[in-house]
Design an enzyme around this catalytic site. Structure first.
Site, PDB file in Angstrom:
ATOM      1  CD  GLU A 355      -3.181   0.793   2.131  1.00  0.00           C
ATOM      2  OE1 GLU A 355      -4.170   0.084   1.853  1.00  0.00           O
ATOM      3  OE2 GLU A 355      -3.016   1.335   3.237  1.00  0.00           O
ATOM      4  CG  HIS A 386       6.176 -29.395   4.908  1.00  0.00           C
ATOM      5  ND1 HIS A 386       6.651 -30.656   4.639  1.00  0.00           N
ATOM      6  CD2 HIS A 386       6.884 -28.959   5.986  1.00  0.00           C
ATOM      7  CE1 HIS A 386       7.583 -30.982   5.526  1.00  0.00           C
ATOM      8  NE2 HIS A 386       7.740 -29.962   6.351  1.00  0.00           N
ATOM      9  CE  LYS A 514     -11.843   3.045   1.091  1.00  0.00           C
ATOM     10  NZ  LYS A 514     -11.356   4.157   1.928  1.00  0.00           N
TER      11      LYS A 514
END
EC number: 5.3.1.9
Length: 549
Positions: A355, A386, A514
């Site tokens: 960000e 793994h 938004k």
């Protein structure tokens, strides 16, 4: 801060030429030629943290040329600008002073001619008093019972930092149960509310403006749930506190503004755990441990501000990152903590880095023609071994890795920690030096395998090595060392943004989605087909409407 395109500097041109000389050099050769390589390419901070950057594809000449880049782009001036309270976040006309929040020296830090430290200290004192009441049990809920559970409602910086730190410092936690709600998906808060009792729960609503959609949606649902049992609106004040600056909205919600904890516009969200946003940390581990967290960060701040760049840990790590991102073409960095309590650390700096430096426009407003922020990801060891280490060891992509581990564990069960640390040490060795074909062949001959088996299997068992890593070894994960580690990464991010000529402290990239969501929301209120978007978005919305219950 100066606006200098790094690629136009003589240092960048020198680095490009140097890269052509370095791109095929192996770590094995670098170590073979210099028995003192570890001591030259490692440093200890405050006797708490060893940073080993010797397993990187660098030489002293590489670092010297990278330091030239830092000088030519005026990194030193940028650091001074931040610490002196200049408004280096120019797109929002704000200073950037998370360092003031942990300024344990209490020296004046000025913004617009005003020392911010008295206000910082006043909020800290208020948090101390409030937290002591909650932790001691002297604060009572509406039925006279003490608080047992705390639910932090926030998103982004109001969630990721406090959640990461409270998890990392679980060995220091008190009796209070901590819960974090961030996602606007109702499932998140619904599952948390199943675990708590309205009579003994405190909600912290963390939103600077008290208008953040996700946070306020969850806060209203929490209040509705609470009032379904408590009944009277006056009881809200005993069970809700606000981390905000909007006193009017906080009061209208039903929260006593005496229990509103302020912070300032010079505190960026992803750098806010040091502020009132860290109240959940204090409630989890106590005020004294929070002060230790601040003190560790402050110690790293002083190191960053005052140490020569050649010995400056955030600067060195930042320069090495630029070297891989812009010259080797590495697009990602993995953060791999070998400590289960640190399981949210990579996610926290995924936001912290991506960000901050995920920008394609420079400080002059022009599109860049070089790489800016990398993709950050990671999981705790040994789980990651793994899962995705296969690609790091034998894939076609270079993934520089930071390995982080404590020398002392908080849970000395049997030989668990020795096994964990044996993997920590082994992985960086394997990534650096690999396993050559002749070694694999000899292993098979020693097992008595026939030549046909060798030919069929050996190519798949070869490890090229030459995969770069940093190793960060802490004495122990304590509030102090964690604070220093977080600040190390924060200043690394700042350094890269300063050199790469981008604005690190805004985040306009979150806004467009938004805006479009706010436009779409009213369209979801009925069952009518819509055609106001592109055919894909129209098709998705209309299918959602036809399928929803």
């Amino acid at each position: 801060m100066k606006n200098i395109n790094p690629t136009q500097t003589s240092a960048w041109q020198a680095l490009q030429k140097h890269f052509d000389e370095m791109k095929d050099v192996s770590l094995a050769d670098l170590f073979a030629k210099d028995g003192d390589r570890f001591s030259k390419f490692s440093a200890t901070f405050d006797d708490q943290m060893l940073v080993d950057f010797s397993k990187n594809r660098i030489t002293e000449e590489t670092l010297a040329k990278l330091q030239d880049l830092a000088k030519e782009t005026d990194l030193a001036g940028a650091i001074k600008s931040m610490f002196s309270g200049e408004k280096i976040n120019r797109t929002e006309d704000r200073a950037v002073l998370h360092v003031a929040l942990r300024n344990r020296s209490n020296t004046p830090i000025m913004v617009d001619g005003k020392d911010v430290m008295p206000e910082v200290n006043a909020v800290l004192e208020k948090m101390k008093t409030f937290s002591e009441e909650i932790i001691s049990g002297s604060w009572k809920g509406y039925t006279g019972k003490a608080i047992t559970d705390v639910v932090n409602i926030g998103i982004g910086g109001s969630d990721l930092g406090p959640f990461m730190v409270t998890e990392a410092l679980r060995p220091y936690k008190n009796h209070l149960n901590m819960h974090f709600v961030s996602n606007v998906d109702g499932t998140h808060i619904a599952e948390v509310l199943k675990k708590v009792n309205p009579e003994t729960t405190l909600f912290l609503v963390a939103s600077k403006t008290f208008t953040t959609q996700e946070t306020m949606t969850n806060a209203h649902s929490a209040r509705d749930w609470f009032l379904a049992t408590a009944g009277d609106n006056k009881h809200v004040a005993k069970h809700f506190a606000a981390l905000s600056t909007n006193g009017k909205a906080v009061g209208e919600f039903g929260i006593d503004t005496a229990n509103m904890f302020e912070f300032w516009d010079w505190v960026g969200g992803r750098y806010s755990l040091w502020s009132a946003i860290g109240l959940s940390i204090i409630l989890s581990v106590g005020y004294d441990n929070f002060v230790e967290l601040l003190s560790g960060a402050h110690a790293m701040d002083k190191h960053f501000a005052n140490t020569a760049p050649e010995k400056n840990l955030p600067v060195l790590l930042a320069l090495i990152g630029i070297w891989y991102n812009n010259f080797f073409g590495a697009e990602t960095e993995a953060i791999l903590p070998y400590d289960q309590y640190m399981h949210r650390f990579a996610a926290y700096f995924q936001q912290g880095n991506m960000e901050s430096n995920g920008k394609y426009v420079d400080r002059n407003g022009n599109a860049v023609d070089y790489q800016t922020g990398p993709i950050i990801w990671g999981e705790p060891g040994t789980n990651g071994q793994h899962a995705f280490y296969q690609l790091i060891h034998q894939g076609t992509k270079m993934v520089p890795c930071d390995f982080i581990a404590p020398a002392t564990t908080h849970n000395a069960l049997s030989d668990h920690h020795q096994k964990l640390l044996s993997n920590f040490f082994a992985q960086t060795e394997a990534l650096a030096f690999g396993k050559a074909r002749d070694v694999v062949e000899q292993e098979y001959r020693d097992l008595g395998k026939d030549p046909a088996t060798l030919e069929n299997v050996v190519p798949f068992k070869v490890f090229e090595g030459n995969r770069p890593t940093n190793s960060i070894l802490l004495r122990e994960i304590t509030p102090f060392s964690l604070g220093a580690l977080i600040a190390l990464y924060e200043h690394k991010i700042f350094t890269q943004g300063a050199i790469l000529n981008i604005f690190t402290f805004d985040q306009w990239g979150v806004e467009l989605g938004k805006q479009l969501a706010n436009r779409i929301l009213p369209e979801l209120g009925d069952d009518k087909d819509i055609n106001s978007h592109d055919s894909s978005t129209n098709g998705l919305i209309n299918r959602y409407k036809s399928w929803r219950a």
